[in-house]
Design an enzyme around this catalytic site. Structure first.
Site, PDB file in Angstrom:
ATOM      1  N   LYS A  69      -4.581  12.767   0.791  1.00 27.05           N
ATOM      2  CA  LYS A  69      -4.570  13.605  -0.303  1.00 27.05           C
ATOM      3  C   LYS A  69      -5.942  14.445  -0.351  1.00 27.05           C
ATOM      4  CE  LYS A  69      -0.951  10.793  -2.798  1.00 27.05           C
ATOM      5  NZ  LYS A  69      -0.948   9.856  -3.278  1.00 27.05           N
ATOM      6  N   GLN A 117      -3.169   6.118  -7.882  1.00 28.20           N
ATOM      7  CA  GLN A 117      -2.533   5.673  -6.543  1.00 28.20           C
ATOM      8  C   GLN A 117      -1.858   4.125  -7.028  1.00 28.20           C
ATOM      9  OE1 GLN A 117      -2.366   7.347  -3.642  1.00 28.20           O
ATOM     10  NE2 GLN A 117      -0.745   5.549  -3.212  1.00 28.20           N
ATOM     11  N   ASP A 152       2.187  13.760 -10.810  1.00 31.95           N
ATOM     12  CA  ASP A 152       3.213  12.647 -10.254  1.00 31.95           C
ATOM     13  C   ASP A 152       4.547  12.770 -10.877  1.00 31.95           C
ATOM     14  OD1 ASP A 152       2.726  11.317  -7.675  1.00 31.95           O
ATOM     15  OD2 ASP A 152       1.348   9.827  -8.790  1.00 31.95           O
TER      16      ASP A 152
END
Ligand code: NAP
Length: 304
Positions: free
Chosen positions: A52, A96, A119
């Site tokens: 990322k 994460q 997200d």
């Protein structure tokens, strides 16, 4: 012989296009910033975070990394998120997952400012997606939709079967296909006779996380086979849920693993970070309630 859907190539095209947009926005004084929080020391998560960071660099997005040791208390993590919520240089926050044992995932997701929740896991964003007015599109399902668009595959009127009902992939995938007028069936571990349903699929999306689950005899000839899963087989090689060699001669289109949906997910995260930054004024997130319903009910086709 199926057409192999090149997610890696499309993701690279998307990143180039995003880099131009990021550059334009940065010249106006808003440089998109993404904070990635990694708690614990799961090696797979560490690789995702590294990737990322590389994507951010390629797109010109400023990345902020927060590595928390195993055993970090819940309060410390939520305090960090509160700081990131208040930081005007940070437009997107990604924690994460999965979190190490002892950390409450639901509470952590709820503590993220929904306007920075790139997200799209926060209940407010899930609700907006459900209503067909998303603020951010969920990354993996949006990546699948972008791949379908790239190959000019319109879900409208097609029977779309999604294997998996997780909050991250299966459910939002089913919603995005539904919003694009697909007729959607969702299968899961309690679905009897899985093959009898997958064989009806014009578009089959597999997201069960079970190597070898979908075999050639479970595929309708000419189907579009999208494999979201990322498993390790007995040899330790990365593979999806679909038995690629059996399905490829039967399907019209198929995604490879790796190189299919995975890179698209990461590209969509970059897109969401740009979206978050674009909706920012004076360093504060604008509290718009989602985008126009047309975006979803008409076409989710996005201009990259
Ligand atoms: P998850 O939370 O474990 O959900 C798996 C789903 O599959 C569950 O709904 C489960 O049903 C269903 N399932 C399990 N075994 C099944 C079976 N034998 N028959 C039918 N359904 C079955 O996993 P996830 O987070 O959604 O991820 C799914 C896969 O996608 C994993 O391999 C993951 O690594 C991968 N993934 C890839 C990307 C990407 O960017 N490519 C992103 C995210 C995830 P129940 O609900 O009944 O348990």
């Amino acid at each position: 012989m199926a057409v192999i859907m090149d997610g890696k190539g499309l993701a690279s095209k998307i990143r180039s296009s995003l880099a131009e947009k990021v550059n334009k926005l940065s010249r106006k004084g808003i440089r998109p910033g993404l904070a990635v929080v990694l708690a614990g020391n799961d090696p797979a998560s560490a690789i995702y975070v590294k990737n990322k960071k590389a994507d951010c660099a390629e797109c010109g997005i400023e990345s902020f990394e927060y590595l928390l040791p195993d055993g970090t208390p819940q309060g410390e993590l939520t305090s960090l998120i509160a700081e990131l919520n208040a930081n005007g240089k940070i437009h997107g926050i990604l924690v994460q997952l999965p979190l190490p044992r002892g950390l409450n995932e639901a509470e952590v997701i709820a503590s993220i400012d929904p306007c920075k929740d790139v997200d799209a896991f926060h209940a407010e964003n899930v609700g907006l997606i459900c209503q067909g007015t998303p603020r951010f599109l969920p990354c993996t399902p949006a990546g699948v939709m972008a791949l379908l668009d790239e190959y000019k595959i319109d879900p409208a009127g097609k029977h779309c079967v999604v294997v998996g009902r997780s909050n991250i992939v299966g459910k939002p995938q089913a919603l995005l296909l539904l919003h694009r007028h697909g007729t959607v069936s969702i299968c899961h571990s309690r679905t009897p006779g899985l093959g009898s349903i997958t064989r009806q699929a014009d578009i089959l999306v597999a997201a069960a996380g079970k190597a070898g689950l979908i075999t050639g005899e479970m595929i309708k000839p000419g189907a579009i086979a999208i494999d979201v899963a990322m498993n390790r087989n007995e040899q330790g090689t990365l593979c999806g849920d679909m038995v690629f060699d059996e399905i490829e001669p039967i399907a019209a289109y198929i995604t490879p693993v790796p190189g299919g949906v995975g890179p698209m997910t990461r590209a969509m995260l970059m897109q969401n970070t740009l979206t978050a930054a674009e909706s920012t004024m004076n360093g504060r997130p604008v509290r718009l309630c989602g985008t126009s319903p047309d975006v979803v009910q008409g076409s989710t086709r996005r201009r990259y």
